[in-house]
Design an enzyme around this catalytic site. Structure first.
Site, PDB file in Angstrom:
ATOM      1  N   SER A   1     -11.334   1.396   2.315  1.00 39.32           N
ATOM      2  CA  SER A   1     -10.762   1.131   3.645  1.00 39.32           C
ATOM      3  C   SER A   1     -10.146   2.404   4.209  1.00 39.32           C
ATOM      4  CB  SER A   1      -9.671   0.068   3.553  1.00 39.32           C
ATOM      5  OG  SER A   1     -10.226  -1.116   3.060  1.00 39.32           O
TER       6      SER A   1
ATOM      7  N   ARG B   1       0.806  -1.227   0.000  1.00 41.96           N
ATOM      8  CA  ARG B   1       0.000   0.000   0.000  1.00 41.96           C
ATOM      9  C   ARG B   1       0.848   1.290   0.000  1.00 41.96           C
ATOM     10  NH1 ARG B   1      -2.021  -2.816  -1.505  1.00 41.96           N
ATOM     11  NH2 ARG B   1      -3.780  -3.910  -0.657  1.00 41.96           N
TER      12      ARG B   1
ATOM     13  N   GLU C   1      -5.384   4.981   5.393  1.00 43.80           N
ATOM     14  CA  GLU C   1      -5.046   4.635   4.003  1.00 43.80           C
ATOM     15  C   GLU C   1      -5.248   5.819   3.057  1.00 43.80           C
ATOM     16  OE1 GLU C   1      -6.287   0.805   2.090  1.00 43.80           O
ATOM     17  OE2 GLU C   1      -6.936   2.154   0.509  1.00 43.80           O
TER      18      GLU C   1
HETATM   19  C1  LIG Z   1     -15.448   1.918  -2.398  1.00 38.85           C
HETATM   20  C2  LIG Z   1     -13.938   1.973  -2.502  1.00 38.85           C
HETATM   21  C3  LIG Z   1     -13.203   0.799  -2.567  1.00 38.85           C
HETATM   22  C4  LIG Z   1     -11.790   0.828  -2.653  1.00 38.85           C
HETATM   23  N1  LIG Z   1     -11.107  -0.337  -2.723  1.00 38.85           N
HETATM   24  C5  LIG Z   1      -9.750  -0.336  -2.818  1.00 38.85           C
HETATM   25  C6  LIG Z   1      -9.017  -1.559  -2.871  1.00 38.85           C
HETATM   26  O1  LIG Z   1      -9.581  -2.641  -2.879  1.00 38.85           O
HETATM   27  N2  LIG Z   1      -7.667  -1.492  -2.938  1.00 38.85           N
HETATM   28  C7  LIG Z   1      -7.005  -0.301  -2.971  1.00 38.85           C
HETATM   29  O2  LIG Z   1      -5.772  -0.316  -3.044  1.00 38.85           O
HETATM   30  N3  LIG Z   1      -7.666   0.872  -2.923  1.00 38.85           N
HETATM   31  C8  LIG Z   1      -9.024   0.890  -2.843  1.00 38.85           C
HETATM   32  N4  LIG Z   1      -9.711   2.067  -2.763  1.00 38.85           N
HETATM   33  C9  LIG Z   1      -8.968   3.342  -2.744  1.00 38.85           C
HETATM   34  C10 LIG Z   1      -8.878   4.034  -4.118  1.00 38.85           C
HETATM   35  O3  LIG Z   1      -9.881   3.611  -4.970  1.00 38.85           O
HETATM   36  C11 LIG Z   1      -7.549   3.797  -4.804  1.00 38.85           C
HETATM   37  O4  LIG Z   1      -6.500   4.254  -3.989  1.00 38.85           O
HETATM   38  C12 LIG Z   1      -7.473   4.514  -6.166  1.00 38.85           C
HETATM   39  O5  LIG Z   1      -6.311   4.133  -6.846  1.00 38.85           O
HETATM   40  C13 LIG Z   1      -7.497   6.033  -6.052  1.00 38.85           C
HETATM   41  O6  LIG Z   1      -7.652   6.524  -7.363  1.00 38.85           O
HETATM   42  P1  LIG Z   1      -8.225   7.971  -7.647  1.00 38.85           P
HETATM   43  O7  LIG Z   1      -8.060   8.230  -9.114  1.00 38.85           O
HETATM   44  O8  LIG Z   1      -9.622   8.095  -7.140  1.00 38.85           O
HETATM   45  O9  LIG Z   1      -7.223   8.877  -6.814  1.00 38.85           O
HETATM   46  P2  LIG Z   1      -7.559  10.199  -5.969  1.00 38.85           P
HETATM   47  O10 LIG Z   1      -8.375   9.852  -4.788  1.00 38.85           O
HETATM   48  O11 LIG Z   1      -8.086  11.266  -6.875  1.00 38.85           O
HETATM   49  O12 LIG Z   1      -6.084  10.592  -5.479  1.00 38.85           O
HETATM   50  C14 LIG Z   1      -5.414   9.806  -4.526  1.00 38.85           C
HETATM   51  C15 LIG Z   1      -3.972  10.347  -4.362  1.00 38.85           C
HETATM   52  O13 LIG Z   1      -3.244  10.123  -5.552  1.00 38.85           O
HETATM   53  C16 LIG Z   1      -2.810  11.357  -6.111  1.00 38.85           C
HETATM   54  N5  LIG Z   1      -2.942  11.214  -7.571  1.00 38.85           N
HETATM   55  C17 LIG Z   1      -4.026  10.836  -8.263  1.00 38.85           C
HETATM   56  N6  LIG Z   1      -3.730  10.771  -9.581  1.00 38.85           N
HETATM   57  C18 LIG Z   1      -2.430  11.119  -9.701  1.00 38.85           C
HETATM   58  C19 LIG Z   1      -1.526  11.243 -10.794  1.00 38.85           C
HETATM   59  N7  LIG Z   1      -1.914  10.997 -12.060  1.00 38.85           N
HETATM   60  N8  LIG Z   1      -0.237  11.628 -10.547  1.00 38.85           N
HETATM   61  C20 LIG Z   1       0.171  11.892  -9.284  1.00 38.85           C
HETATM   62  N9  LIG Z   1      -0.631  11.780  -8.204  1.00 38.85           N
HETATM   63  C21 LIG Z   1      -1.918  11.402  -8.420  1.00 38.85           C
HETATM   64  C22 LIG Z   1      -3.722  12.406  -5.530  1.00 38.85           C
HETATM   65  O14 LIG Z   1      -3.100  13.686  -5.523  1.00 38.85           O
HETATM   66  C23 LIG Z   1      -3.921  11.858  -4.142  1.00 38.85           C
HETATM   67  O15 LIG Z   1      -2.799  12.146  -3.355  1.00 38.85           O
HETATM   68  C24 LIG Z   1     -11.114   2.073  -2.677  1.00 38.85           C
HETATM   69  C25 LIG Z   1     -11.865   3.261  -2.607  1.00 38.85           C
HETATM   70  C26 LIG Z   1     -13.264   3.209  -2.520  1.00 38.85           C
HETATM   71  C27 LIG Z   1     -14.046   4.487  -2.451  1.00 38.85           C
END
Ligand SMILES: Cc1cc2nc3c(=O)[nH]c(=O)nc-3n(C[C@H](O)[C@H](O)[C@H](O)COP(=O)(O)OP(=O)(O)OC[C@H]3O[C@@H](n4cnc5c(N)ncnc54)[C@H](O)[C@@H]3O)c2cc1C
Length: 349
Positions: free
Chosen positions: A233, A156, A341
């Site tokens: 989470s 993670r 997380e």
């Molecule tokens: C219902 C639910 C279930 C989930 N299940 C899981 C799971 O099973 N496993 C898991 O690992 N995670 C899980 N997550 C967490 C999340 O979905 C992941 O971490 C996902 O990869 C975040 O993507 P995002 O585009 O929404 O990022 P955001 O929430 O928009 O950003 C997250 C972070 O990444 C940075 N970021 C985003 N894009 C970039 C980029 N292109 N370059 C540099 N920095 C960037 C942002 O600035 C921020 O710091 C879950 C979330 C939810 C709501």
């Protein structure tokens, strides 16, 4: 605009500036311009791992909206623009007979965020199949390709987490060209599929089973399901060495009786006896069950102890107050400090 409209937990105050970057050049230019002006930058993907303060973000929010998937670097290679929706990418790989991402089905957000925390679920994580991450380096002012071994991937986390230096532009995966899934390592998923751990099924079957398991736990975003208004989470599973595990076992026996067994998973490749203990188990044992609701608009999901949900009336402050209550309760009960997380913006736990 309010960031609440861009986060899956529907929380977060206003942003001073907002730019939607539809191409790689626009993304790099937007970051360069903000950096030249000395303006704080928040890169926004799908907002599924962000907890933003009620006061919002006093700087430029740059939303990643780049698109494109190419398959020209080898039979199993796939290069995905940062703005591609993650689950659509997984669906495509399964449909095209590529294995290695199927257990990461149903995870919200965009492809560019997956390397940040080395997204993982059901026995797979992206670090296993990423070969290269193309980034804009805000310190050097250059675009560069980082091979997997320079990404600092671990459970993670990665070198990108907790640092604003790199903007992910695209991610290249190398997947196995096969209709069968990768070996199913996760016991719960293997049981749902009716195979022994390590067994294989068709990729599409694995994807379907993962989505079904996730839906039952409120881990697939569904506007009709209030338990999915979360960041997934809220806490990572703590990784414990032997003395820390022994202390947790002693505390668990003192609370639950001499027969109490602390569940644990080996940390793959650690080789030095480190184990992961499910944070959900610690939270439940500390007295916070599914649906726990202190009444301020934030509660624990009725389907999953690790998800903290905005009932619709929560503030970020209320969500964090609940998270602190849980963290402190687990620390008092077991001496373990749970770490959040999601990425916290303008707030701390
Ligand atoms: C219902 C639910 C279930 C989930 N299940 C899981 C799971 O099973 N496993 C898991 O690992 N995670 C899980 N997550 C967490 C999340 O979905 C992941 O971490 C996902 O990869 C975040 O993507 P995002 O585009 O929404 O990022 P955001 O929430 O928009 O950003 C997250 C972070 O990444 C940075 N970021 C985003 N894009 C970039 C980029 N292109 N370059 C540099 N920095 C960037 C942002 O600035 C921020 O710091 C879950 C979330 C939810 C709501």
């Amino acid at each position: 605009m309010r960031l609440a409209d861009y986060t899956t937990v529907r929380l977060g105050g206003p942003a001073r500036g907002f730019v939607r970057a539809g191409t790689e050049d626009e993304l790099v230019d937007a970051v360069r311009t903000a950096d030249a002006a000395g303006e704080p930058v928040l890169i926004l993907g799908g907002g599924s791992n962000l907890v933003v303060s009620d006061e919002g973000f006093d700087g430029a929010v740059i939303q990643v909206a780049t698109r494109g998937v190419t398959r020209d670097a080898g039979p199993g290679a796939l290069t995905v623009a940062a703005g591609e929706e993650w689950d659509a990418v997984v669906a495509r790989t399964v449909a095209e007979g590529l294995a290695g991402l199927e257990c990461l089905s149903g995870i919200p957000g965009l492809a560019g965020a997956t390397p940040i925390q080395n997204v993982g679920a059901y026995g797979q994580e992206v670090a296993e199949t990423i070969t290269r991450v193309r980034v804009y380096d805000r310190v050097a002012g250059d675009v560069l390709d980082l091979p997997n071994e320079r990404c600092g991937f671990a459970y993670r986390t990665s070198r990108f987490r907790g640092s604003d230096r790199f903007v992910v532009l695209s991610v290249t995966f190398d997947l196995a060209v096969q209709v069968l899934s990768a070996p199913v390592r996760y016991a719960e998923l293997a049981a749902a599929l009716g195979v022994p751990p390590g067994g294989q099924v068709e990729g599409a079957e694995a994807r379907e089973a993962v989505i079904e398991l996730r839906q039952r736990k409120g881990m697939v975003i569904d506007p009709a399901d209030p338990d999915t208004r979360s960041v997934g989470s809220f806490f990572v599973n703590p990784v414990l060495d032997a003395p820390a595990l022994a202390a947790v076992e002693a505390a668990a026996r003192a609370r639950g009786g001499p027969g109490t067994r602390v569940p644990r998973f080996e940390v793959a490749g650690s080789g030095d006896g480190l184990v992961k203990v499910p944070a959900a188990w610690l939270i439940e044992q500390a007295g916070f069950g599914k649906g726990y609701n202190p009444g301020d608009g934030a509660r624990i999901s009725a389907k999953h102890t690790l998800a903290l949900v905005n009932t619709g009336t929560a503030s970020t402050a209320a969500l964090l107050a609940l998270a602190r209550q849980i963290r402190d309760g687990v620390r008092d009960a077991f001496g373990v400090s749970l770490a959040p997380e999601p990425v916290l913006v303008g707030v701390t736990l």
